[in-house]
Design a protein around this motif. Structure first.
Motif, PDB file in Angstrom:
ATOM      1  N   TRP A   1       5.407  11.401  30.806  1.00  0.00           N
ATOM      2  CA  TRP A   1       4.578  12.489  31.321  1.00  0.00           C
ATOM      3  C   TRP A   1       5.411  13.749  31.579  1.00  0.00           C
ATOM      4  O   TRP A   1       4.939  14.872  31.361  1.00  0.00           O
TER       5      TRP A   1
ATOM      6  N   SER B   1      -5.510   9.596  25.533  1.00  0.00           N
ATOM      7  CA  SER B   1      -4.643   9.202  26.649  1.00  0.00           C
ATOM      8  C   SER B   1      -4.559  10.279  27.725  1.00  0.00           C
ATOM      9  O   SER B   1      -4.387   9.973  28.911  1.00  0.00           O
TER      10      SER B   1
ATOM     11  N   GLY C   1       0.415   2.915  28.543  1.00  0.00           N
ATOM     12  CA  GLY C   1      -0.864   2.664  29.194  1.00  0.00           C
ATOM     13  C   GLY C   1      -1.248   1.198  29.148  1.00  0.00           C
ATOM     14  O   GLY C   1      -1.755   0.650  30.139  1.00  0.00           O
TER      15      GLY C   1
ATOM     16  N   GLN D   1     -10.410   4.779  22.371  1.00  0.00           N
ATOM     17  CA  GLN D   1      -9.645   5.722  21.566  1.00  0.00           C
ATOM     18  C   GLN D   1     -10.323   6.092  20.251  1.00  0.00           C
ATOM     19  O   GLN D   1      -9.888   7.024  19.566  1.00  0.00           O
TER      20      GLN D   1
ATOM     21  N   ALA E   1      -8.814   8.270  29.084  1.00  0.00           N
ATOM     22  CA  ALA E   1      -8.099   7.121  29.659  1.00  0.00           C
ATOM     23  C   ALA E   1      -7.776   7.341  31.130  1.00  0.00           C
ATOM     24  O   ALA E   1      -7.753   6.391  31.922  1.00  0.00           O
ATOM     25  N   ARG E   2      -7.531   8.595  31.530  1.00  0.00           N
ATOM     26  CA  ARG E   2      -7.196   8.871  32.925  1.00  0.00           C
ATOM     27  C   ARG E   2      -8.377   8.695  33.873  1.00  0.00           C
ATOM     28  O   ARG E   2      -8.187   8.563  35.077  1.00  0.00           O
TER      29      ARG E   2
ATOM     30  N   LEU F   1       2.939   6.634  24.313  1.00  0.00           N
ATOM     31  CA  LEU F   1       1.995   6.880  25.406  1.00  0.00           C
ATOM     32  C   LEU F   1       0.947   5.777  25.532  1.00  0.00           C
ATOM     33  O   LEU F   1       0.678   5.305  26.636  1.00  0.00           O
ATOM     34  N   MET F   2       0.349   5.359  24.430  1.00  0.00           N
ATOM     35  CA  MET F   2      -0.629   4.273  24.500  1.00  0.00           C
ATOM     36  C   MET F   2       0.031   2.956  24.889  1.00  0.00           C
ATOM     37  O   MET F   2      -0.548   2.150  25.627  1.00  0.00           O
TER      38      MET F   2
ATOM     39  N   ASN G   1       0.654   6.887  19.992  1.00  0.00           N
ATOM     40  CA  ASN G   1       0.436   5.443  20.043  1.00  0.00           C
ATOM     41  C   ASN G   1       1.709   4.653  20.290  1.00  0.00           C
ATOM     42  O   ASN G   1       1.703   3.652  20.998  1.00  0.00           O
TER      43      ASN G   1
END
Length: 210
Positions: free
Chosen positions: A135, A163, A110, A11, A167-168, A106-107, A103
């Protein structure tokens, strides 16, 4: 001199992107992940007690945490920038929401997924629903405005970028059936500052924009 200590595929790419958008001069130090643990190498860990990225140094200052770093850079090097809407801007609250959603929600989602997968467990339904909701929320928001911060590109977009893209590349998360997000990522990918940031921060790693 402002120095960004960037751990590859992490990140901390956000900080490079921010500086490119602002035209702030910086020195960039790249660190490769440990080949066995996939974590930060000792020389990056030695910079900050949390032993993770992002980290910047600026003179005697050593600062971690994406939000703190971004606020510091904007406040010191680019006060009044359009990347951060003021309180009199109609998109002020929207920008704040998505800037912190990145953060706080979403983070966090994850990291929960990574932890569950690491122990070979199934995602509990309440946590799976939290991820699905996030999402769906993103897709809906991008149908209402061109950017997360509203009509214009803001630092909320930079905060969310990792993200939604890099990240995907290391998960099975698909954005098929999310036309608003797909169109948004193409807009992001066309930005010269994003292209410059990724070329410097992730040489040889094509941005995950689809």
């Amino acid at each position: 001199m402002l120095t960004i200590h960037h751990l590859r595929i992490s990140q901390s790419e956000r900080i490079v992107w921010l500086c490119e958008e602002l035209g702030v001069e910086y020195d960039l130090k790249l660190y490769n992940r440990d080949s066995e643990t996939r974590l930060a190498p000792p020389e990056l860990k030695a910079l900050h007690p949390m032993e993770i990225a992002p980290v910047i140094t600026d003179g005697d200052l050593v600062l971690g945490e994406s939000g703190a770093i971004m606020d510091y850079i904007v406040g010191k090097y680019a006060p009044g920038t359009d990347l951060v809407p003021g309180a009199d801007n109609p998109d002020f609250a929207r920008h704040l929401y998505w800037y912190h959603f990145a953060n706080a929600t979403l983070m966090t989602n994850g990291m929960m997924s990574i932890a569950v997968n690491a122990v070979g467990a199934q995602m509990p339904p309440p946590l799976a629903k939290r991820i699905t909701n996030a999402w769906a929320h993103i897709e809906k928001a991008l149908g209402e405005a061109k950017y997360f911060g509203g009509a214009n590109f803001t630092s909320a977009d930079i905060m969310l970028g990792f993200s939604l893209t890099t990240a995907r590349a290391f998960s099975d998360m698909s954005i098929e059936g999310m036309p608003n997000l797909q169109a948004y990522l193409q807009r992001i990918g066309a930005r010269p500052a994003y292209q410059a940031a990724m070329a410097k921060a992730e040489p040889g790693f094509p941005p995950k924009l689809d």
